[in-house]
Design a protein around this motif. Sequence first.
Motif, short mmCIF file in Angstrom:
data_model
loop_
_atom_site.label_atom_id
_atom_site.label_comp_id
_atom_site.label_asym_id
_atom_site.label_seq_id
_atom_site.Cartn_x
_atom_site.Cartn_y
_atom_site.Cartn_z
N PRO A 179 0.85 -1.19 0.00
CA PRO A 179 0.00 0.00 0.00
C PRO A 179 0.89 1.24 0.00
CG PRO A 179 -0.67 -1.53 1.73
CD PRO A 179 0.63 -2.02 1.18
N MET A 180 0.42 2.29 -0.64
CA MET A 180 1.21 3.51 -0.71
C MET A 180 0.32 4.73 -0.53
SD MET A 180 3.71 2.62 -3.92
CE MET A 180 5.06 3.71 -3.55
N ARG A 181 0.91 5.78 0.01
CA ARG A 181 0.21 7.04 0.11
C ARG A 181 0.33 7.78 -1.22
NH1 ARG A 181 3.55 8.62 4.56
NH2 ARG A 181 3.36 10.72 3.71
N TYR A 182 -0.54 8.76 -1.40
CA TYR A 182 -0.57 9.55 -2.62
C TYR A 182 0.82 10.11 -2.93
CZ TYR A 182 -1.88 13.40 -5.72
OH TYR A 182 -1.96 14.27 -6.78
N SER A 183 1.46 10.74 -1.94
CA SER A 183 2.76 11.37 -2.14
C SER A 183 3.83 10.34 -2.51
CB SER A 183 3.19 12.16 -0.91
OG SER A 183 3.27 11.31 0.22
N GLU A 184 3.73 9.14 -1.98
CA GLU A 184 4.68 8.08 -2.32
C GLU A 184 4.52 7.65 -3.78
OE1 GLU A 184 5.23 5.78 1.93
OE2 GLU A 184 3.39 5.39 0.79
N LEU A 185 3.26 7.52 -4.22
CA LEU A 185 3.00 7.17 -5.62
C LEU A 185 3.52 8.26 -6.55
CD1 LEU A 185 -0.57 5.69 -5.26
CD2 LEU A 185 1.41 4.48 -6.18
N LEU A 186 3.31 9.50 -6.16
CA LEU A 186 3.76 10.64 -6.97
C LEU A 186 5.28 10.60 -7.15
CD1 LEU A 186 2.26 12.93 -8.35
CD2 LEU A 186 2.60 14.31 -6.31
N LYS A 187 6.00 10.23 -6.10
CA LYS A 187 7.47 10.14 -6.17
C LYS A 187 7.91 8.90 -6.95
CE LYS A 187 8.32 12.43 -1.78
NZ LYS A 187 8.64 12.20 -0.37
N GLU A 188 7.19 7.82 -6.81
CA GLU A 188 7.59 6.53 -7.40
C GLU A 188 7.38 6.48 -8.91
OE1 GLU A 188 9.34 2.91 -7.21
OE2 GLU A 188 9.07 4.25 -5.50
N ILE A 189 6.41 7.25 -9.42
CA ILE A 189 6.07 7.20 -10.84
C ILE A 189 6.56 8.47 -11.52
CG2 ILE A 189 4.21 6.93 -12.52
CD1 ILE A 189 2.59 5.59 -10.21
N PRO A 190 7.75 8.40 -12.13
CA PRO A 190 8.32 9.61 -12.73
C PRO A 190 7.46 10.16 -13.86
CG PRO A 190 9.83 7.72 -12.91
CD PRO A 190 8.55 7.22 -12.32
N GLY A 191 7.25 11.46 -13.83
CA GLY A 191 6.55 12.13 -14.93
C GLY A 191 5.06 12.33 -14.73
N ILE A 192 4.45 11.66 -13.77
CA ILE A 192 3.01 11.81 -13.58
C ILE A 192 2.75 13.09 -12.78
CG2 ILE A 192 2.84 10.45 -11.45
CD1 ILE A 192 0.16 9.33 -12.59
N SER A 193 1.73 13.83 -13.17
CA SER A 193 1.36 15.04 -12.44
C SER A 193 0.38 14.67 -11.33
CB SER A 193 0.70 16.05 -13.38
OG SER A 193 -0.58 15.59 -13.79
N GLY A 194 0.26 15.54 -10.36
CA GLY A 194 -0.67 15.30 -9.26
C GLY A 194 -2.10 15.18 -9.74
N LYS A 195 -2.47 16.03 -10.67
CA LYS A 195 -3.84 16.01 -11.20
C LYS A 195 -4.13 14.68 -11.92
CE LYS A 195 -6.87 18.73 -14.19
NZ LYS A 195 -6.97 19.93 -15.05
N MET A 196 -3.16 14.23 -12.70
CA MET A 196 -3.33 12.96 -13.43
C MET A 196 -3.37 11.79 -12.47
SD MET A 196 -3.86 11.38 -16.21
CE MET A 196 -3.61 12.58 -17.48
N LEU A 197 -2.51 11.80 -11.45
CA LEU A 197 -2.51 10.72 -10.46
C LEU A 197 -3.87 10.63 -9.78
CD1 LEU A 197 -1.17 8.45 -8.89
CD2 LEU A 197 -0.21 10.19 -7.34
N SER A 198 -4.42 11.76 -9.38
CA SER A 198 -5.74 11.78 -8.74
C SER A 198 -6.80 11.18 -9.65
CB SER A 198 -6.15 13.21 -8.38
OG SER A 198 -5.33 13.72 -7.38
N ARG A 199 -6.78 11.57 -10.91
CA ARG A 199 -7.77 11.07 -11.88
C ARG A 199 -7.64 9.56 -12.07
NH1 ARG A 199 -6.88 13.86 -17.17
NH2 ARG A 199 -7.53 15.65 -15.95
N GLU A 200 -6.40 9.10 -12.22
CA GLU A 200 -6.18 7.67 -12.45
C GLU A 200 -6.55 6.85 -11.22
OE1 GLU A 200 -6.16 7.58 -15.48
OE2 GLU A 200 -4.17 7.21 -16.27
N LEU A 201 -6.24 7.34 -10.03
CA LEU A 201 -6.61 6.63 -8.81
C LEU A 201 -8.13 6.50 -8.70
CD1 LEU A 201 -4.05 8.21 -6.32
CD2 LEU A 201 -4.12 5.81 -7.04
N LYS A 202 -8.86 7.56 -9.04
CA LYS A 202 -10.33 7.49 -9.00
C LYS A 202 -10.85 6.46 -9.99
CE LYS A 202 -11.04 12.16 -7.37
NZ LYS A 202 -11.31 13.55 -7.72
N ASP A 203 -10.29 6.44 -11.21
CA ASP A 203 -10.72 5.45 -12.21
C ASP A 203 -10.45 4.02 -11.74
OD1 ASP A 203 -11.62 7.37 -13.96
OD2 ASP A 203 -9.93 7.18 -15.36
#
Length: 120
Positions: A44-68
């Motif tokens: 399991p990972m927190r939002y900020s951890e995912l943001l750091k782990e996946i190079p190039g993804i923006s915060g807005k895109m990460l939020s959208r993809e997590l919801k999907d």
Amino acid sequence: MENIEEKPCTLKTCSQKIRAIHDTMDVLSGKWKVSIIACLCYEPMRYSELLKEIPGISGKMLSRELKDLEINNLIVRKVLDTKPVMVSYQITEYGKSLKDLTNVIADWGLQHREKVIKSF
């Protein structure tokens, strides 16, 4: 990966496979979902951890993809009882069924990268 002898593809079975591939691609569409799933398959990972782990993804895109992914029951969002409140994302049992797929994609990507580099 073991080779399984496949029956010859008939027009009907070929059409079914193509439809199934389209369904899969609709759920996993985009550049980021498979990477998110691959990360969450291990822990399991927190939002900020995912943001750091996946190079190039923006915060807005990460939020959208997590919801999907949550809508498709592949991940679950857990609000942790902490101060300040923290949110963690984890793969569902259903989402774990994609772990082998992410490994196959990663293996193919490594082989492809090696092949392309050797061709230069």
